[in-house]
Design a protein around this motif. Structure first.
Motif, PDB file in Angstrom:
ATOM      1  N   CYS A 236      33.981  18.352  88.071  1.00 42.59           N
ATOM      2  CA  CYS A 236      33.050  17.445  87.364  1.00 42.59           C
ATOM      3  C   CYS A 236      32.905  17.774  85.879  1.00 42.59           C
ATOM      4  CB  CYS A 236      31.685  17.431  88.041  1.00 42.59           C
ATOM      5  SG  CYS A 236      30.695  18.914  87.739  1.00 42.59           S
ATOM      6  N   GLY A 237      33.109  19.024  85.504  1.00 47.36           N
ATOM      7  CA  GLY A 237      33.096  19.384  84.083  1.00 47.36           C
ATOM      8  C   GLY A 237      31.739  19.810  83.554  1.00 47.36           C
ATOM      9  N   SER A 238      30.699  19.759  84.398  1.00 45.57           N
ATOM     10  CA  SER A 238      29.365  20.098  83.886  1.00 45.57           C
ATOM     11  C   SER A 238      29.279  21.562  83.469  1.00 45.57           C
ATOM     12  CB  SER A 238      28.298  19.796  84.942  1.00 45.57           C
ATOM     13  OG  SER A 238      28.434  20.684  86.020  1.00 45.57           O
ATOM     14  N   CYS A 239      30.126  22.396  84.042  1.00 49.98           N
ATOM     15  CA  CYS A 239      30.034  23.831  83.742  1.00 49.98           C
ATOM     16  C   CYS A 239      31.122  24.292  82.775  1.00 49.98           C
ATOM     17  CB  CYS A 239      30.093  24.649  85.027  1.00 49.98           C
ATOM     18  SG  CYS A 239      31.668  24.462  85.898  1.00 49.98           S
ATOM     19  N   SER A 240      31.842  23.340  82.144  1.00 48.56           N
ATOM     20  CA  SER A 240      32.916  23.721  81.209  1.00 48.56           C
ATOM     21  C   SER A 240      32.346  24.528  80.054  1.00 48.56           C
ATOM     22  CB  SER A 240      33.580  22.474  80.633  1.00 48.56           C
ATOM     23  OG  SER A 240      34.301  21.834  81.641  1.00 48.56           O
ATOM     24  N   LEU A 241      33.074  25.554  79.672  1.00 52.09           N
ATOM     25  CA  LEU A 241      32.617  26.413  78.580  1.00 52.09           C
ATOM     26  C   LEU A 241      33.814  26.790  77.713  1.00 52.09           C
ATOM     27  CD1 LEU A 241      30.119  28.197  77.602  1.00 52.09           C
ATOM     28  CD2 LEU A 241      31.276  30.048  78.804  1.00 52.09           C
ATOM     29  N   LYS A 242      33.654  26.639  76.407  1.00 50.26           N
ATOM     30  CA  LYS A 242      34.753  26.978  75.495  1.00 50.26           C
ATOM     31  C   LYS A 242      34.601  28.431  75.067  1.00 50.26           C
ATOM     32  CE  LYS A 242      37.497  24.740  72.054  1.00 50.26           C
ATOM     33  NZ  LYS A 242      37.729  23.566  71.287  1.00 50.26           N
ATOM     34  N   LEU A 243      35.654  29.205  75.269  1.00 52.29           N
ATOM     35  CA  LEU A 243      35.607  30.611  74.869  1.00 52.29           C
ATOM     36  C   LEU A 243      36.118  30.761  73.436  1.00 52.29           C
ATOM     37  CD1 LEU A 243      36.917  32.440  78.071  1.00 52.29           C
ATOM     38  CD2 LEU A 243      34.570  32.024  77.374  1.00 52.29           C
ATOM     39  N   LYS A 244      35.943  31.973  72.906  1.00 48.78           N
ATOM     40  CA  LYS A 244      36.322  32.199  71.509  1.00 48.78           C
ATOM     41  C   LYS A 244      37.810  32.002  71.262  1.00 48.78           C
ATOM     42  CE  LYS A 244      32.952  34.983  69.158  1.00 48.78           C
ATOM     43  NZ  LYS A 244      32.526  36.301  68.747  1.00 48.78           N
ATOM     44  N   ASP A 245      38.644  32.227  72.322  1.00 50.73           N
ATOM     45  CA  ASP A 245      40.091  32.076  72.128  1.00 50.73           C
ATOM     46  C   ASP A 245      40.513  30.602  72.189  1.00 50.73           C
ATOM     47  OD1 ASP A 245      39.975  31.388  74.786  1.00 50.73           O
ATOM     48  OD2 ASP A 245      41.287  32.977  75.512  1.00 50.73           O
ATOM     49  N   GLY A 246      39.552  29.709  72.315  1.00 51.03           N
ATOM     50  CA  GLY A 246      39.859  28.276  72.297  1.00 51.03           C
ATOM     51  C   GLY A 246      40.048  27.689  73.679  1.00 51.03           C
TER      52      GLY A 246
END
Ligand code: FAD
Length: 321
Positions: A290-300
């Motif tokens: 679903c994408g609700s928990c997507s998180l962008k890390l520092k490495d992109g």
């Protein structure tokens, strides 16, 4: 970009391969990310081979079941404790630290599903306890549950840095938890004690002002301390224990702010300890879709918090600093 520190909590389980394999988005397998080469850091059963033998289809997904509420208790103005009857298999699967389920009132639609940590499992009676802080629409509607609740599980990614807990035997562990996060700490403590570890448990009642797990502590052979993690003295207590104790792992249960404060004490103490934290992702489907928990890390790279097992330090570096 493949981050080699990423692991999938479901890899090798009866729920792997999953939807992400079918769409070339597998968290660990380079072939199932659409690449030509084999380059994963997983040393269990090959996910690609499993997928191939299943005619390139996922395994069956977790089903929502109707479960019996055995007991219901309200503590103070905003804590609901449910004791729920489950199958023998589910009770066993939910004993892992970091286990959680999605629950909702049977009269509500699927988007009322709410992730709840397992607080205690009674394997003999095949019952689980969950403690629910009544906050908004999803949790308040659980008050309407009669004798039944809808339950989907097991899910296991409630903690990050899990492998550090799994390796421990006859070690000293500092478990710190605040507010509603006192609930999942109990499952962690029981797991640690079953592996002959010694546990110091620092409890902060948080905004609720009450240690609602007190009744569950009597049988546990642990050292218990009260702390206020919002006060300088409380944080000094944590640092003191770290400096003068010999802890292998520190566990932090609470908000991202709590994790951050405890992490700072670890850094200040100069001690080399592993850090394990509760997963505060906004989890909705639990399947990486679903994408609700997507998180962008520092490495992109973008990760799905419901399935990705990270080192706590990676997350703290990626999110808090
Ligand atoms: C792995 C995991 C285990 C959890 N275990 C427990 C537990 O044992 N007891 C407990 O009381 N709470 C637990 N929570 C938090 C609980 O899921 C949220 O409080 C709940 O979703 C709030 O929904 P709401 O509609 O009542 O409130 P809202 O008003 O929608 O939200 C209140 C707060 O909860 C957060 N939240 C909303 N939806 C979600 C979601 N789907 N996932 C995570 N956070 C959300 C919001 O960002 C906000 O901070 C857990 C969360 C996760 C991710």
């Amino acid at each position: 970009m493949v981050n080699h520190r990423l692991e999938c909590i479901d890899a090798g389980s009866e729920y792997c391969p999953c939807y992400l394999a079918e769409t070339d988005d597998c968290i660990i397998c380079s072939h199932l990310q659409g690449k030509e080469f084999c380059d994963c850091n997983w040393n269990g059963v090959c996910v690609y081979q499993d997928f191939y033998w299943l005619n390139e289809k996922k395994k069956d997904i977790r089903k929502t079941i109707e479960a019996q509420i055995v007991d219901k208790k309200i503590i103070g103005s905003d804590i609901l404790i449910l004791k729920i009857k489950v199958t023998k298999t589910l009770a066993r699967q939910l004993m892992q630290p970091g286990s959680y389920i999605f629950i909702r009132d049977p009269n509500q639609p699927f988007f009322f599903d709410v992730p709840m940590s397992i607080m205690r499992v009674d394997r003999q009676k095949t019952e689980i306890d969950v403690a629910i802080q009544l906050l908004g629409a999803k949790t308040k509607k659980l008050l309407d549950c009669g004798e039944k609740v809808l339950l989907k599980g097991p899910y296991w990614n409630g903690l990050l840095g899990l492998k550090h807990l799994k390796r421990l035997k006859e070690k000293n562990i500092l478990v710190i938890a605040r507010g509603i996060a006192l609930a999942p700490a109990l499952l962690v403590i029981e797991y640690l004690l079953s592996h002959k570890n010694k546990v110091t448990f620092m409890m902060d009642p948080g905004k609720m002002g009450k240690i609602f797990i007190e009744d569950y502590l009597h049988d546990l052979d642990i050292e218990v301390l009260r702390v206020n993690l919002r006060a300088e003295e409380g944080l000094a207590m944590v640092k003191n224990l770290l400096v003068y104790g010999a802890y292998s792992v520190v566990y932090s249960g609470g908000s991202d702010k709590v994790h951050s404060r405890i992490w700072n004490q670890i850094k200040d103490s100069g001690k080399d300890v592993q850090f394990v934290i509760t997963n505060n992702g906004k989890l909705c489907c639990g399947e990486g879709v679903c994408g609700s928990c997507s998180l962008k890390l520092k490495d992109g790279s973008t990760i799905k918090m419901c399935k990705t097992q990270l080192e706590a330090e990676t997350l703290i570096g990626g999110r808090y600093e």
